[in-house]
Every structure is written in C-alpha cells, then in structure tokens.
Design a protein around this motif. Sequence first.
Motif, PDB file in Angstrom:
ATOM      1  N   GLY A   1       0.925  -0.995   0.188  1.00  0.00           N
ATOM      2  CA  GLY A   1      -0.348   0.413  -0.028  1.00  0.00           C
ATOM      3  C   GLY A   1       0.639   1.407  -0.334  1.00  0.00           C
ATOM      4  N   PRO A   2       0.063   2.585   0.372  1.00  0.00           N
ATOM      5  CA  PRO A   2      -1.148   2.557   0.886  1.00  0.00           C
ATOM      6  C   PRO A   2      -2.519   2.498  -0.834  1.00  0.00           C
ATOM      7  CG  PRO A   2       0.281   4.706   0.892  1.00  0.00           C
ATOM      8  CD  PRO A   2       1.128   3.369   0.839  1.00  0.00           C
ATOM      9  N   THR A   3      -3.128   2.397  -0.418  1.00  0.00           N
ATOM     10  CA  THR A   3      -4.202   3.128  -1.750  1.00  0.00           C
ATOM     11  C   THR A   3      -5.709   2.852  -1.559  1.00  0.00           C
ATOM     12  OG1 THR A   3      -4.817   0.175  -1.601  1.00  0.00           O
ATOM     13  CG2 THR A   3      -2.500   0.521  -3.526  1.00  0.00           C
ATOM     14  N   PRO A   4      -6.767   2.840  -1.780  1.00  0.00           N
ATOM     15  CA  PRO A   4      -7.894   3.517  -1.322  1.00  0.00           C
ATOM     16  C   PRO A   4      -8.128   1.589  -1.327  1.00  0.00           C
ATOM     17  CG  PRO A   4      -7.669   4.579  -3.582  1.00  0.00           C
ATOM     18  CD  PRO A   4      -6.124   3.979  -3.412  1.00  0.00           C
ATOM     19  N   ALA A   5      -9.239   1.930  -0.152  1.00  0.00           N
ATOM     20  CA  ALA A   5      -9.353   0.487   0.381  1.00  0.00           C
ATOM     21  C   ALA A   5     -10.841  -0.149  -0.621  1.00  0.00           C
ATOM     22  CB  ALA A   5     -10.022   0.564   1.947  1.00  0.00           C
TER      23      ALA A   5
END
Length: 364
Positions: free
Chosen positions: A151-155
């Motif tokens: 990540g980080p990525t939109p959940a």
Amino acid sequence: MEELRAARPDHLAADGPVDPRTRHAELAHAFAQPRQAPRRSRKPLVWSVGLAAAAAAVTAVAVVGVPETVQQRPPAAATTAAATELSARDILLVAATNAEREPADSGEFWYVSNKWRTLFKTNEGFVISLGGESETWVGAKEQHFTMRDLGPTPATDADRALWEQAGSPREVSFSGQKRITMREGASKPHTGKSNDKEIFWLGRNVTMADLQALPSDPEALKADLLRFYTGQATESNAPSTEDGWLFQVAEGLITTMPVSPEVRAGAFRMLAGLPSVTSLGQVTDAAGRTGTAIAIEGESQSTPGDAKKGVVQIQLIIDEKSGRALGRQSVVVVAGGAQRGLAPGTVWNAMTILESGWTDERPS
C-alpha cells in the motif's frame, strides 16, 4: 455444529448436568474427526506471524487490549455468524486438546509467511489501506526476512471514487500523522538479516530459549507471564486490564511463536479461564478460510489531533479441529484514535497466517 450434533451421546439430551471433563472430551473427539485435507505447502503448516509484520503493526498503532491489522466494513467474508452453542471456554479447551496432538517438529529455522492490512480514514475524506506481506526465518543464531509493502491504496471501489473526486492526490494524511504517498502495486521485496537473540515479545523481549522454557500448565504459565504485567499494554503506556494483557501475550504464543504443542495447549487453556473472553461463532478470514473467533474488547490510544480513544474488539480466529490459529483481526466498536472516521463493524486491521513451521531450508 452439525458434526457436534451428530456426535452428541444420548445422555447429553437429558436436563441433568454433565461432568465437564466428559463434555470436553466428547467435544474434542467430535472436532477431531477427519475432514477434507488442505493442500499441503512446501513447508509444514504449523503457526506464526512474521517478525517484520509484527513490527509494522506496532509502528502503525497501539491497542490496549491487543494490537492488530485490516479491511473495510466487512463483506460477508469478514462478518461473524450467529452465536453458537459453544462457549469460548468450550472452543478453547477443544483447541487445546487438539493442539497437544500436533507432532513436536524441529528444524534449523522457524519459518513464517503472512499478510496484513490496516485501514485509516484520511483527512481528505476517504479510507486507505496500508498493508504488506513477509517471510521470516528465525534460527538460534541468525534471522532472515523478506517483506513487501502492499500500500497505501484506496480501501474499496467507493473510496477510490472519492479519491479520484478529490483529484487523485499523490499525498494524503490521517489522524495527525505525516503525509504519506499513495502508490499502486507492491514494492520490490526488501531482504535483511539479524543476529539479535531477543527477537520475540511477551510483554518483554525474550529469546527462543526463553520460549522453550515456558511451563505448559495453564496456571503456571499465567503466573510466569504475569510477572511482567504492570497494568499497561505490552506496546504502550496505555492502561490494560489483566485479561486484556494476557490475551495479547497468549495470542503470540498461539499464533506467532515457536513453542511446543504442550505450551500452545497451555496457552489455549489459560485463555479458557479468562472471563472477559467471548465466542463469536464462525468467521471467514481474509484468505477465505473458515474458523471460529474468540474475542475480547480493548481501548485504543488517542492520536495526535484526536483526543478521543476508540474501542475495538480483538478477534483471534482459530481452527479448533487442528488446534491452529488462522489469524487475528480488530473490529471497530467505537471509532476514535487510529479508528477515527471508520464505521462500527469495520474490520480495522487483520493479519493472516499463510504458512509456518520448522524447516531446514535456508532462505535463498
């Protein structure tokens, strides 16, 4: 549950009390009946979570009852089933009986492969997922690890849409933390080696030899562990109940550490004696495996810029038929602190044990 009903002896249909030892022996027998064998991996499946994963989780947050890792408002794959007839004590005693049946394997390294993820509501208005995966090889004289950042990525798709509406910002922030950079795809693997001896955590740093010296009797184990209980959580100065502290420490013995089958069984039995531990019935972990969850509630710390503390339910997912742990997760009860902005019922963080056991195979 169908297996239990079919295995129930006639005398259990009566209204009179049944001797607890008889009850637990019959439950253990029912759970021990053969079922379809899982696909075997190249190393024997036994236990644990990677040390690098644990370090990453501790860096991200600290929870008074027990810290953990991930996913957004749980879909069907992460929700609990209706309450079952079995109490947490029943489930844990069955798991203990079956854990003792595991062979006492050995090898040069204690190998673990796992994945973890944690959710955070950003100040920009959407939820992001921070995750990773790791492999660790822990030996008596040296330790090796390989880990990747996921990540980080939109959940979720909905969070991705909100991120795009905000102009797809490359940097975001949450809960008073420094800004972090969004990224698609996993990072390149990072490898490392250490010669530290005190590489496990039981409310204090301990060695593999310390783990091997732990008593298997549940009362003796409890007394040994409580020598280091000070009223605070294992990873912070936040207050912790005795039950919450023991749950957190015993969780490590059950899921992450190379202890004997007898000590692992003792940890299950110790948890069975904690009145704050409850049963949630069947759940499905992040890898799609079905297990039974036991849980305890804990208060999370406040974070910079947010004085409100959250409340999370810490869940340990076990396969009581084998006496093995599948993983752990923390579910939001009251949002606050690191869980700020997440809806109650959200699986805030989760760790999944993919593969573990003793091996003589050295890391490549």
